[in-house]
Design a protein around this motif. Sequence first.
Motif, PDB file in Angstrom:
ATOM      1  N   ARG A   2      -7.091   3.607   2.812  1.00 37.46           N
ATOM      2  CA  ARG A   2      -7.010   5.126   2.033  1.00 37.46           C
ATOM      3  C   ARG A   2      -6.237   5.890   2.363  1.00 37.46           C
ATOM      4  NH1 ARG A   2     -13.568   6.500   3.094  1.00 37.46           N
ATOM      5  NH2 ARG A   2     -14.566   5.161   1.497  1.00 37.46           N
ATOM      6  N   ASP A   5      -3.227   4.901   0.387  1.00 35.07           N
ATOM      7  CA  ASP A   5      -3.522   5.185  -1.214  1.00 35.07           C
ATOM      8  C   ASP A   5      -3.240   6.600  -1.454  1.00 35.07           C
ATOM      9  OD1 ASP A   5      -4.185   2.616  -1.965  1.00 35.07           O
ATOM     10  OD2 ASP A   5      -6.390   3.032  -1.837  1.00 35.07           O
ATOM     11  N   PHE A   6      -3.673   7.746  -0.694  1.00 34.30           N
ATOM     12  CA  PHE A   6      -3.431   8.911  -0.427  1.00 34.30           C
ATOM     13  C   PHE A   6      -1.804   9.173  -0.243  1.00 34.30           C
ATOM     14  CE2 PHE A   6      -2.499  12.795   1.735  1.00 34.30           C
ATOM     15  CZ  PHE A   6      -3.154  13.815   0.966  1.00 34.30           C
ATOM     16  N   HIS A   9      -0.296   8.076  -3.612  1.00 32.68           N
ATOM     17  CA  HIS A   9      -0.595   9.104  -4.776  1.00 32.68           C
ATOM     18  C   HIS A   9       0.150  10.407  -4.582  1.00 32.68           C
ATOM     19  CE1 HIS A   9      -2.802  11.167  -7.783  1.00 32.68           C
ATOM     20  NE2 HIS A   9      -3.062  12.310  -6.961  1.00 32.68           N
TER      21      HIS A   9
END
Length: 148
Positions: A2, A5-6, A9
């Motif tokens: 996570r 991914d953050f 992004h």
Amino acid sequence: PRVDDFLAHRRSALDAAERSFFEALRFWQKNQEAAYWWGKVLEETSITDVAAEKKIMAIRFDPTSKLADKIMDEIKADYELDTTSARRTYNYAFALYRKGRTAEAVPLYKKVADQDPEMNSFEGFLARRRLDIIERKIDMRWYKTDDF
């Protein structure tokens, strides 16, 4: 995963913002609104000297526009915060000059020049230069620009 991914992004969003920023830079010299907002971005990031310059440059596109009037109000309000500041005085004089109010700008340029008779500061130099241009009616076509 996570966190990765953050971060990916976020990196992607920052890259997109940077591309948009540099695309906008291409237009600030051709568009009054872009010049004004470029100045506002610089202002928000505390690069105030350059911010005022960019906003004042926006006046030259259309000195009679509502945006030019808004810029004048902002520059005048900044000047009134400290009328002894050479930078603020120069900025206000330059904005007046851009609006075509040269007679009002001249005493302010003289005020800055008188504060720095040896032209040791950037503002002192610019004020004297602008006075030379105004008083001697120097033909600016010989210069690449009069954006100072």
